[in-house]
Scaffold this motif. Structure first.
Motif, PDB file in Angstrom:
ATOM      1  N   TYR A 160       0.834  -1.203   0.000  1.00 13.20           N
ATOM      2  CA  TYR A 160       0.000   0.000   0.000  1.00 13.20           C
ATOM      3  C   TYR A 160       0.868   1.253   0.000  1.00 13.20           C
ATOM      4  O   TYR A 160       2.031   1.224   0.430  1.00 13.20           O
ATOM      5  CB  TYR A 160      -0.967  -0.002   1.185  1.00 13.20           C
ATOM      6  CG  TYR A 160      -0.413   0.420   2.522  1.00 13.20           C
ATOM      7  CD1 TYR A 160      -0.565   1.730   2.982  1.00 13.20           C
ATOM      8  CD2 TYR A 160       0.237  -0.489   3.359  1.00 13.20           C
ATOM      9  CE1 TYR A 160      -0.080   2.115   4.224  1.00 13.20           C
ATOM     10  CE2 TYR A 160       0.712  -0.124   4.596  1.00 13.20           C
ATOM     11  CZ  TYR A 160       0.555   1.197   5.023  1.00 13.20           C
ATOM     12  OH  TYR A 160       1.040   1.575   6.250  1.00 13.20           O
ATOM     13  N   ILE A 161       0.300   2.320  -0.524  1.00 14.59           N
ATOM     14  CA  ILE A 161       0.994   3.608  -0.588  1.00 14.59           C
ATOM     15  C   ILE A 161       0.030   4.711  -0.160  1.00 14.59           C
ATOM     16  O   ILE A 161      -1.190   4.527  -0.165  1.00 14.59           O
ATOM     17  CB  ILE A 161       1.519   3.910  -2.012  1.00 14.59           C
ATOM     18  CG1 ILE A 161       0.357   3.930  -3.019  1.00 14.59           C
ATOM     19  CG2 ILE A 161       2.587   2.918  -2.426  1.00 14.59           C
ATOM     20  CD1 ILE A 161       0.759   4.391  -4.409  1.00 14.59           C
ATOM     21  N   LYS A 162       0.582   5.843   0.221  1.00 10.79           N
ATOM     22  CA  LYS A 162      -0.210   7.044   0.501  1.00 10.79           C
ATOM     23  C   LYS A 162      -0.153   7.918  -0.743  1.00 10.79           C
ATOM     24  O   LYS A 162       0.922   8.185  -1.272  1.00 10.79           O
ATOM     25  CB  LYS A 162       0.356   7.797   1.713  1.00 10.79           C
ATOM     26  CG  LYS A 162       0.394   6.995   2.998  1.00 10.79           C
ATOM     27  CD  LYS A 162      -1.002   6.719   3.546  1.00 10.79           C
ATOM     28  CE  LYS A 162      -1.648   7.922   4.197  1.00 10.79           C
ATOM     29  NZ  LYS A 162      -1.051   8.309   5.483  1.00 10.79           N
ATOM     30  N   THR A 163      -1.312   8.353  -1.224  1.00 14.01           N
ATOM     31  CA  THR A 163      -1.361   9.131  -2.459  1.00 14.01           C
ATOM     32  C   THR A 163      -2.513  10.112  -2.423  1.00 14.01           C
ATOM     33  O   THR A 163      -3.387  10.040  -1.544  1.00 14.01           O
ATOM     34  CB  THR A 163      -1.500   8.188  -3.676  1.00 14.01           C
ATOM     35  OG1 THR A 163      -1.449   8.942  -4.879  1.00 14.01           O
ATOM     36  CG2 THR A 163      -2.813   7.423  -3.619  1.00 14.01           C
ATOM     37  N   GLU A 164      -2.563  11.012  -3.371  1.00 15.43           N
ATOM     38  CA  GLU A 164      -3.656  11.977  -3.444  1.00 15.43           C
ATOM     39  C   GLU A 164      -4.896  11.323  -4.050  1.00 15.43           C
ATOM     40  O   GLU A 164      -4.796  10.359  -4.790  1.00 15.43           O
ATOM     41  CB  GLU A 164      -3.234  13.185  -4.294  1.00 15.43           C
ATOM     42  CG  GLU A 164      -2.097  14.002  -3.693  1.00 15.43           C
ATOM     43  CD  GLU A 164      -1.722  15.191  -4.570  1.00 15.43           C
ATOM     44  OE1 GLU A 164      -2.310  15.324  -5.656  1.00 15.43           O
ATOM     45  OE2 GLU A 164      -0.845  15.971  -4.156  1.00 15.43           O
ATOM     46  N   GLY A 165      -6.062  11.882  -3.737  1.00 15.27           N
ATOM     47  CA  GLY A 165      -7.307  11.331  -4.259  1.00 15.27           C
ATOM     48  C   GLY A 165      -7.926  10.318  -3.329  1.00 15.27           C
ATOM     49  O   GLY A 165      -7.375   9.983  -2.275  1.00 15.27           O
ATOM     50  N   GLN A 166      -9.091   9.815  -3.723  1.00 13.67           N
ATOM     51  CA  GLN A 166      -9.827   8.865  -2.890  1.00 13.67           C
ATOM     52  C   GLN A 166      -9.071   7.551  -2.717  1.00 13.67           C
ATOM     53  O   GLN A 166      -8.375   7.099  -3.624  1.00 13.67           O
ATOM     54  CB  GLN A 166     -11.206   8.578  -3.503  1.00 13.67           C
ATOM     55  CG  GLN A 166     -12.222   9.699  -3.315  1.00 13.67           C
ATOM     56  CD  GLN A 166     -13.614   9.246  -3.701  1.00 13.67           C
ATOM     57  OE1 GLN A 166     -13.789   8.394  -4.580  1.00 13.67           O
ATOM     58  NE2 GLN A 166     -14.629   9.795  -3.056  1.00 13.67           N
ATOM     59  N   SER A 167      -9.254   6.964  -1.552  1.00 13.13           N
ATOM     60  CA  SER A 167      -8.629   5.660  -1.289  1.00 13.13           C
ATOM     61  C   SER A 167      -9.293   4.594  -2.151  1.00 13.13           C
ATOM     62  O   SER A 167     -10.501   4.642  -2.407  1.00 13.13           O
ATOM     63  CB  SER A 167      -8.772   5.297   0.192  1.00 13.13           C
ATOM     64  OG  SER A 167      -8.121   6.240   1.003  1.00 13.13           O
ATOM     65  N   LYS A 168      -8.486   3.626  -2.582  1.00 13.40           N
ATOM     66  CA  LYS A 168      -9.033   2.552  -3.422  1.00 13.40           C
ATOM     67  C   LYS A 168      -8.052   1.380  -3.483  1.00 13.40           C
ATOM     68  O   LYS A 168      -6.883   1.502  -3.074  1.00 13.40           O
ATOM     69  CB  LYS A 168      -9.321   3.064  -4.830  1.00 13.40           C
ATOM     70  CG  LYS A 168      -8.095   3.601  -5.560  1.00 13.40           C
ATOM     71  CD  LYS A 168      -8.468   4.150  -6.929  1.00 13.40           C
ATOM     72  CE  LYS A 168      -7.247   4.749  -7.632  1.00 13.40           C
ATOM     73  NZ  LYS A 168      -7.587   5.289  -8.959  1.00 13.40           N
ATOM     74  N   LEU A 169      -8.543   0.280  -4.010  1.00 12.34           N
ATOM     75  CA  LEU A 169      -7.696  -0.883  -4.282  1.00 12.34           C
ATOM     76  C   LEU A 169      -7.491  -0.924  -5.788  1.00 12.34           C
ATOM     77  O   LEU A 169      -8.448  -1.093  -6.543  1.00 12.34           O
ATOM     78  CB  LEU A 169      -8.360  -2.168  -3.788  1.00 12.34           C
ATOM     79  CG  LEU A 169      -7.577  -3.468  -4.008  1.00 12.34           C
ATOM     80  CD1 LEU A 169      -6.318  -3.473  -3.156  1.00 12.34           C
ATOM     81  CD2 LEU A 169      -8.437  -4.678  -3.670  1.00 12.34           C
ATOM     82  N   HIS A 170      -6.255  -0.755  -6.232  1.00  8.72           N
ATOM     83  CA  HIS A 170      -5.977  -0.673  -7.665  1.00  8.72           C
ATOM     84  C   HIS A 170      -4.924  -1.706  -8.045  1.00  8.72           C
ATOM     85  O   HIS A 170      -3.772  -1.649  -7.597  1.00  8.72           O
ATOM     86  CB  HIS A 170      -5.483   0.738  -8.013  1.00  8.72           C
ATOM     87  CG  HIS A 170      -5.185   0.934  -9.473  1.00  8.72           C
ATOM     88  ND1 HIS A 170      -6.178   0.982 -10.432  1.00  8.72           N
ATOM     89  CD2 HIS A 170      -4.005   1.075 -10.142  1.00  8.72           C
ATOM     90  CE1 HIS A 170      -5.627   1.153 -11.617  1.00  8.72           C
ATOM     91  NE2 HIS A 170      -4.305   1.211 -11.473  1.00  8.72           N
ATOM     92  N   ARG A 171      -5.342  -2.689  -8.847  1.00 10.61           N
ATOM     93  CA  ARG A 171      -4.440  -3.747  -9.318  1.00 10.61           C
ATOM     94  C   ARG A 171      -3.679  -4.409  -8.177  1.00 10.61           C
ATOM     95  O   ARG A 171      -2.464  -4.633  -8.248  1.00 10.61           O
ATOM     96  CB  ARG A 171      -3.468  -3.185 -10.357  1.00 10.61           C
ATOM     97  CG  ARG A 171      -4.155  -2.732 -11.639  1.00 10.61           C
ATOM     98  CD  ARG A 171      -3.159  -2.232 -12.663  1.00 10.61           C
ATOM     99  NE  ARG A 171      -3.821  -1.838 -13.901  1.00 10.61           N
ATOM    100  CZ  ARG A 171      -3.187  -1.335 -14.968  1.00 10.61           C
ATOM    101  NH1 ARG A 171      -1.868  -1.184 -14.932  1.00 10.61           N
ATOM    102  NH2 ARG A 171      -3.856  -0.993 -16.042  1.00 10.61           N
ATOM    103  N   GLY A 172      -4.405  -4.729  -7.138  1.00  9.75           N
ATOM    104  CA  GLY A 172      -3.805  -5.440  -6.009  1.00  9.75           C
ATOM    105  C   GLY A 172      -3.008  -4.584  -5.069  1.00  9.75           C
ATOM    106  O   GLY A 172      -2.353  -5.112  -4.159  1.00  9.75           O
TER     107      GLY A 172
END
Length: 282
Positions: free
Chosen positions: A103-115
């Protein structure tokens, strides 16, 4: 950063676990809403990597999820956890059937993207904990299901010789008590999956929290929870049919044995009566 989940036991004593961890310097996170029941959240002082505080989620159902926690800390917590487990699982199985996501911290809404879990870096600590809880909840289901899948596979292996033995007309070396015990194991496993867990429905906690429900559902879809439960139920149904067949077969054998015993007793009684009559005539 890594998020790692383990299922280590049927259940945890969360009350005593909380006290034990607090006495060792760990801090309980109490910001979760009251309706997030049967959960203990612990903060870790030194995280594995910079950028996100280390957090551990303990679910009463016997699963623990570690977020950005050092291996050394994780090992220590797992050792402490052993004292508060009800019906612990084999250590080798626990480590084999774990789940790990990056997992990473990033801008925008939280989501599960490509695992990969992407957490919104702009969230405050309490909201970040809630979103981690949603992801952790799904991971908890996956590792618990993995343990039960292993249990079912072991059960299937124990009875796989029965169909071939019946086909070949050989004697099946199982007593009536053993068959009933195996039926009990199947019913217990089916009960856990379909009645005493959240595999079939979304927990009430998410009903009025649409954003968390989406995170939970998406993670469950990624981990194939629904499909795995369906496959398990199909296997359980097949195993149940086989054990019912075995029970009926043994019941018929027992009934036939009783019939022969009655026939023999009647024959003996007739022979005694004939002997008595013969001596009277003589």
């Amino acid at each position: 950063m890594h998020c790692t989940a383990f299922a280590t036991a049927d259940e945890y004593h969360l009350g005593t676990l909380s006290q034990d961890l607090a006495s060792r310097g760990y801090v309980e996170v109490t910001s979760l809403p009251r309706d997030a029941a049967n959960i203990l959240v612990i903060g870790v002082e030194h995280s594995a990597k910079e950028g996100d505080p280390g957090t551990i989620f303990f679910f009463r159902e016997g699963a623990a999820v570690f977020w950005n926690v050092k291996d050394k800390t994780m090992k220590h917590v797992m050792q402490v956890l052993e004292k508060h487990e009800i019906q612990p699982y084999e250590i080798a199985l626990v480590h084999w059937e774990n789940e790990e996501l990056n997992y990473i911290k990033t801008e925008g809404q939280s989501k599960l993207h490509r695992g990969e879990i992407r957490l919104n870096s702009e969230l405050d600590i309490d909201d970040a904990i809630l979103e981690k809880f949603a992801f952790s909840n799904a991971l908890c289901l996956s590792v618990k299901l993995a343990i039960w899948e292993a249990s079912l596979d072991k059960f299937v292996e124990s009875i796989q010789s029965i169909p071939e033995a019946l086909k070949a007309g050989k004697k099946v070396k199982l007593s009536h008590e053993e068959v009933m015990q195996k039926m009990g194991e199947l019913f217990a496993l089916r009960h856990r999956i379909n009645l005493s867990s959240d595999f079939l429905i979304t927990p009430d906690f998410y009903w009025d929290r649409e954003n968390l429900e989406q995170l939970y559902d998406k993670t469950c879809q990624f981990l194939s929870i629904a499909r795995r439960v369906k496959v398990m139920n199909e296997k359980l149904q097949h195993c149940m049919e086989l054990t019912v067949l075995m029970r009926n077969h043994l019941t018929e054998k027992r009934a036939l044995r009783l019939e022969w015993m009655i026939v023999i007793l009647i024959t003996i009684e007739v022979m005694f009566e004939l002997g008595r009559v013969f001596f009277l005539i003589k």
